[in-house]
Design an enzyme around this catalytic site. Structure first.
Site, PDB file in Angstrom:
ATOM      1  N   HIS A 576       0.835  -1.201   0.000  1.00 36.25           N
ATOM      2  CA  HIS A 576       0.000   0.000   0.000  1.00 36.25           C
ATOM      3  C   HIS A 576       0.873   1.255   0.000  1.00 36.25           C
ATOM      4  O   HIS A 576       0.710   2.155  -0.830  1.00 36.25           O
ATOM      5  CB  HIS A 576      -0.914  -0.004   1.226  1.00 36.25           C
ATOM      6  CG  HIS A 576      -1.730   1.237   1.384  1.00 36.25           C
ATOM      7  ND1 HIS A 576      -3.069   1.296   1.041  1.00 36.25           N
ATOM      8  CD2 HIS A 576      -1.412   2.475   1.840  1.00 36.25           C
ATOM      9  CE1 HIS A 576      -3.519   2.514   1.281  1.00 36.25           C
ATOM     10  NE2 HIS A 576      -2.538   3.245   1.772  1.00 36.25           N
ATOM     11  N   GLU A 577       1.815   1.306   0.938  1.00 29.87           N
ATOM     12  CA  GLU A 577       2.688   2.478   1.023  1.00 29.87           C
ATOM     13  C   GLU A 577       3.596   2.577  -0.202  1.00 29.87           C
ATOM     14  O   GLU A 577       3.938   3.675  -0.638  1.00 29.87           O
ATOM     15  CB  GLU A 577       3.516   2.423   2.307  1.00 29.87           C
ATOM     16  CG  GLU A 577       2.696   2.412   3.595  1.00 29.87           C
ATOM     17  CD  GLU A 577       1.741   3.595   3.717  1.00 29.87           C
ATOM     18  OE1 GLU A 577       1.991   4.638   3.075  1.00 29.87           O
ATOM     19  OE2 GLU A 577       0.745   3.460   4.452  1.00 29.87           O
ATOM     20  N   HIS A 580       1.948   4.530  -2.860  1.00 31.96           N
ATOM     21  CA  HIS A 580       2.149   5.972  -2.680  1.00 31.96           C
ATOM     22  C   HIS A 580       3.527   6.392  -3.182  1.00 31.96           C
ATOM     23  O   HIS A 580       3.685   7.420  -3.856  1.00 31.96           O
ATOM     24  CB  HIS A 580       2.028   6.331  -1.195  1.00 31.96           C
ATOM     25  CG  HIS A 580       0.627   6.385  -0.677  1.00 31.96           C
ATOM     26  ND1 HIS A 580      -0.370   7.092  -1.282  1.00 31.96           N
ATOM     27  CD2 HIS A 580       0.061   5.821   0.429  1.00 31.96           C
ATOM     28  CE1 HIS A 580      -1.493   6.972  -0.591  1.00 31.96           C
ATOM     29  NE2 HIS A 580      -1.254   6.200   0.450  1.00 31.96           N
ATOM     30  N   GLU A 605      -5.470   8.198  -2.780  1.00 24.82           N
ATOM     31  CA  GLU A 605      -5.244   6.839  -2.278  1.00 24.82           C
ATOM     32  C   GLU A 605      -5.409   5.762  -3.351  1.00 24.82           C
ATOM     33  O   GLU A 605      -5.210   4.583  -3.072  1.00 24.82           O
ATOM     34  CB  GLU A 605      -6.204   6.539  -1.125  1.00 24.82           C
ATOM     35  CG  GLU A 605      -5.962   7.354   0.139  1.00 24.82           C
ATOM     36  CD  GLU A 605      -4.676   6.953   0.863  1.00 24.82           C
ATOM     37  OE1 GLU A 605      -4.214   5.811   0.664  1.00 24.82           O
ATOM     38  OE2 GLU A 605      -4.145   7.789   1.605  1.00 24.82           O
TER      39      GLU A 605
END
Length: 792
Positions: A576-577, A580, A605
């Site tokens: 997930h990170e 980003h 997101e």
């Protein structure tokens, strides 16, 4: 962090980086973790959690950027008088890359934190902040002296870049640095810059320069420049530039107060995480005992932890555990401890701290509401959502309530199945009530028994080093780029565990740099987050300022003979990170305030949600999932069982997200609140939208930092999740690791950051039906998300 808390371009900078802030909610809830607590850490980490609610351009400009050009290989046009900038120019003449990007300067001598020479000592933050202010003043004078031109926009971006370097460095420092002096000086520096931002917020000369630009035909020659000018003007106006001087001053005061309250909220979370002593130690499974501190009853009856008797073992009734209910520990206890009374005790403590944040939240709600009304909005939710895709609270609430209604039947059925299973296991129970402290335990047990899963067995296939290899595999397969570890200069890193990677493309050269700070330690905020230290911006036809990011996690490092391994939900969080980080590193925008995650909040997101899908695909997991002892590849059957277990309570997980988003809308909606306090509001919404009752005496939302960092924007996770579901099935599912897929993702939206309207991007990328427009605003299509839940 993906990400602070303002609105508008500048706000989105702050919001998005954090980005990050991250969104581990989905991860946490899928595995039965308490997401609201798991996110309690989340911010201070993205500037967003500590930023004011102002939407001014100058707030977002302070969003997420910044690192020394000489050390990080970035080029900065606002550092002309700095010796490092001169050194870089000299080096640039010697070393040329196809993209014109400079290789990192590897130094043996001491440099400052993040490569900034001025940050060799903590007090350097004072000079850092003052220099940024002085350079910004020089840029302001230049803007006021020139006629309308493209350069006006570029110089405004220079101001953004200059001020962001201080705030971004300070935010990362105060959340990760083990030296208290550095943390304190970083706090002071960022507050000084925030105060300066209030001045920029109300600068009539800068506002006039932007208005003149928009009113001068044919001056702005690119779509991105026109978008930047429009956003600048709107954000100045949202910042109160049009208000009488007395009201403008009050607005500035409120913004500073909102910033202060956000910081206080985060500080309370870090300082008061709750703790209790539990005997005997044997009630805790061995695989989680390392997360707690062993204690024992001494001969005089006191509890000790420094001189354990040699004869005492974990099976001794006089040996116990001191449980600090920080999110990772809390979720592990609720999931793995068989003793219901122990789970209840830990639940009650973990959901009742920090009590001081009840007061902080009341003041924050009041301050934001006053600010919104001062600026001509009915509510803070209306003010916060106006610049986003959604456009209005009405569009958001209708989206959430419709989703709640569509999933309610399946969520209720999942709860009924869980209650039946609970009675089968605990034969002494006759009721159908699933207590909140029992939900994670029985859900995990049912998944394990139904699909023959063991969390420890699953984790054994995910050593940390192999998971880092996964990041290299994904970046290489999708984008033709590879992460290479480079030396960290003395003084550059904030801890000895920190690694530094450079993202290299075979044809394009260096694309950016990423710091990795993977393991938990005392004083570090708990959780995972993405920080942007430097945003991308074009500085010549062939030259970009290289993005610099930090990926910060809190994985457990056992420091023993076995290598550190990750639970699968931690792998999902890492991916997930990483989504980003890729959004930032692959961004190629003209202006850094549109770089990467600096897009509208309800789209930021999307990349991180998309890369969570990669953590569940066997074709991806088989590339790196290796048993830490045998080297065996993770079995396909095991991954299939993991996916089946994931789907078991998927509607309940989405229902939680809807609940959190509705709570966020209600708290920052019409005032006064419809109930006596925030806890009562939450209890009422929980009863209306779920089958689980609120537990009296608890107030979990005082650790739900997204109320600070997102403020009426938490719905963004569900918007992004809808887009991510559609992107995965439309472009990734058939071949998730091909360069064709990667090229589509990069050109379709990753490289554009916030430079393009995301609703237009999604229509072009997914088709017209992917975005639903109405008189109240814009929302994503939910069809694919519901299909993933097995709903029509």
């Amino acid at each position: 962090m993906r990400k602070m808390q303002f609105r508008g371009v500048w706000c989105r900078l702050l919001h998005a980086a954090d980005s990050n802030v991250g969104c581990v909610n989905e991860v946490a809830t899928r595995v039965g973790i308490c997401p609201q607590l798991f996110h309690s850490w989340y911010l201070a980490a993205r500037v967003r959690s500590s930023m004011p609610g102002s939407s001014c351009f100058w707030h977002t400009l302070v969003s997420k950027a910044g690192t020394d050009p000489g050390v990080l290989g970035s080029v900065s046009t606002v550092e002309a008088d700095d010796p490092l900038a001169l050194e870089e120019k000299q080096q640039k003449r010697i070393r040329k890359y196809q993209t014109g990007m400079k290789a990192p300067t590897l130094r043996k001598e001491m440099v400052g934190l993040y490569g900034y020479e001025v940050l060799k000592t903590a007090k350097g933050f004072r000079i850092f902040a003052q220099d940024a202010i002085e350079k910004s003043e020089d840029l302001i004078r230049s803007i006021q002296e020139m006629p309308p031109s493209m350069k006006v926009i570029y110089l405004m971006d220079d101001i953004s870049d200059t001020v962001s370097t201080v705030v971004d460095a300070a935010e990362l420092c105060r959340n990760t640095h083990p030296d208290k002096e550095f943390v304190e000086e970083a706090n002071h520096a960022s507050m000084k810059v925030y105060e300066y931002l209030q001045y920029l917020n109300s600068h009539a000369g800068l506002y006039k320069a932007v208005v003149d630009l928009e009113q001068s035909p044919n001056i702005l020659t690119t779509d991105e420049a026109r978008r930047a000018a429009k956003t600048l003007r709107m954000d100045f106006e949202r910042g109160g530039i049009h208000l009488p001087i007395e009201k403008l001053k009050r607005g500035n005061d409120l913004n500073l107060e909102i910033t202060r309250l956000g910081r206080e909220f985060g500080e309370h979370m870090m300082r008061d995480q709750g703790q209790l002593d539990i005997f005997p130690a044997s009630v805790f499974p061995k695989n989680i005992q390392h997360m707690m501190k062993p204690i024992w009853v001494q001969k005089d009856g006191r509890v000790g932890w420094s001189s354990k008797p040699n004869s005492m073992s974990t099976q001794d009734d006089k040996m116990g555990m001191r449980v600090v209910t920080e999110p990772a520990v809390l979720s592990s206890v609720l999931k793995y401890v068989t003793d219901a009374e122990v789970r209840k005790r830990v639940y009650m403590v973990g959901h009742s701290v920090p009590k001081a944040n009840l007061r902080v939240l009341d003041h924050l709600i009041a301050a934001r509401h006053e600010l919104a009304q001062l600026l001509g909005f009915n509510t803070y939710a209306e003010f916060a959502i106006a610049p986003n895709m959604a456009q209005s609270p009405e569009a958001v609430v209708s989206f959430l309530e419709e989703l709640s209604m569509k999933i309610r039947g399946k969520a209720d059925e999942e709860l009924r199945i869980l209650a039946e299973f609970q009675k089968q296991v605990d034969t002494g129970r006759s009721d159908d009530v699933v207590n909140p402290w029992d939900e994670s335990y029985y859900a995990g047990l049912l998944k394990s028994r139904t699909h023959d899963l063991n969390a420890a067995v699953v984790a054994s296939y995910f050593p940390v080093e192999q998971c880092l290899e996964a990041l290299r595999i994904m970046s290489g397969s999708l984008f033709g780029a590879t992460f290479e570890q480079v030396p960290v200069s003395p003084g550059e890193a904030w801890h000895s565990d920190v690694q530094k990677l450079t993202l290299l493309h075979a044809d394009e050269g260096e694309l950016g740099h990423m710091y990795l700070d993977l393991y938990g330690r005392p004083g570090k905020f708990p959780g995972c987050a993405h920080f942007t230290l430097k945003g991308c911006r074009q500085i010549s036809p062939s030259n970009y300022q290289l993005p610099v990011v930090a990926l910060v996690c809190n994985f457990v490092n056992p420091n023993g003979k076995s290598p550190p391994i990750l639970n699968h939900w931690e792998v999902e969080t890492l991916f997930h990170e990483f989504g980003h980080a890729l959004h930032s590193l692959l961004s190629r925008t003209d202006y850094q305030h549109f770089s990467g995650t600096r897009t509208v909040l309800d789209f930021s997101e999307t990349p991180s949600q998309l890369f969570e899908y990669y953590a569940w695909d066997y074709r991806v997991l088989s590339k790196f999932g290796r048993h830490y002892l045998t080297g065996e590849t993770i079995p396909e059957k095991l991954v299939a069982s993991m996916n089946q277990a994931k789907r078991m309570f998927s509607a309940t997980e989405i229902q939680r997200q809807v609940l959190y988003a509705l709570i966020d809308q209600k708290l920052f909606g019409k005032q006064p609140l419809p109930a006596k306090d925030t806890t009562a509001v939450i209890a009422e919404l929980k009863q209306r939208h779920t089958g689980v009752k609120h537990v009296n005496g608890t107030h979990w939302h005082t650790r739900f930092n997204h109320l600070v960092s997102y403020g009426a924007g938490y719905y963004s996770y569900l918007y992004a999740r809808c887009f991510a579901a559609s992107i995965w099935h439309s472009h990734c599912l058939n071949d998730p690791l091909s360069t064709t897929t990667g090229d589509k993702l990069r050109r379709g939206f990753l490289m554009h950051g916030g430079a393009k309207d995301p609703s237009i991007m999604m229509r072009e990328f997914l088709g017209q039906e992917s975005v639903v427009c109405s008189s109240s605003g814009v929302r994503p299509c939910t069809d694919q998300l519901l299909a993933d839940l097995g709903l029509p």
